[in-house]
Design an enzyme around this catalytic site. Sequence first.
Site: not given
Length: 274
Positions: A152, A251
């Site tokens: 990520e 998120e």
Amino acid sequence: MTHSLNYAVNCSLLFTELPILERAAASKAAGFDAIEFWWPFAEAVPADKDVDAFVASVQDAGVQLIGLNFFAGDMPGGDRGLVSWPARAAEFKDNIDVTVGIGERLGTKAFNALYGNRVDDSTPEAQDELAVANLAAAAIAANRIGATILVEPASGAPRYPLLKAVDGLAVIDKVQAASGVSNIGLLADLYHLAVNGDDVDKVIAEHTARVAHVQIADNPGRNEPGTGELKLDEQLTALEANGYRGWVGLEYKPSTGVSADSFAWLPLERRAAK
């Protein structure tokens, strides 16, 4: 809303007003069938009873844990993973089996391995070499249960070296070239990419096939969709049109501080998995 992708609640940013063991049930009560978590324990190798309690909280809630982060250190204190951190390499290796073990019990198929910040007592080259070895080890372990390792790019951490999609893809290429593993892919957090100045539309156009998981929040604020300026619905629609069929992790931080009140942008009938 013009796409049909399924959503999962990130229970490390949402429902933080509740104890960790109550967040899966709260997500189910809000209409969702799937959740994801950062590492939900304070240490890399928690006690068996703590792991059992976490697993039971997910099972009892009747939701699917679709994503789980490896232990990433002290996230509130600024840590962003152990993958490239030489002084804590042993912790990461010990954490692999625990994380994959939880995934095996809960059917989790995606594990996010945060790369780690640059550190003063090593060189970028040495850190990157360690990261390749650690990511390969994680991928081999995850492959035993048919799961994928995620890499990520992230924002908000000045010493975190993966900022744009090409940074994450370069790491993935190195891991695959060095080890031959194929179960490693990009976690495209559209919020992080946008904040870091990436051309998100171009990333989607050119690299959807390499995206293994997607997360969203709006910008500015990292709050729920509709509170900022990002064209998240258009981008998710483009991802789906280009063949993405995975989950979309919510998120974000609820703008009001009350998680259950932050889902008004998403009709109830769109929260359950199809």
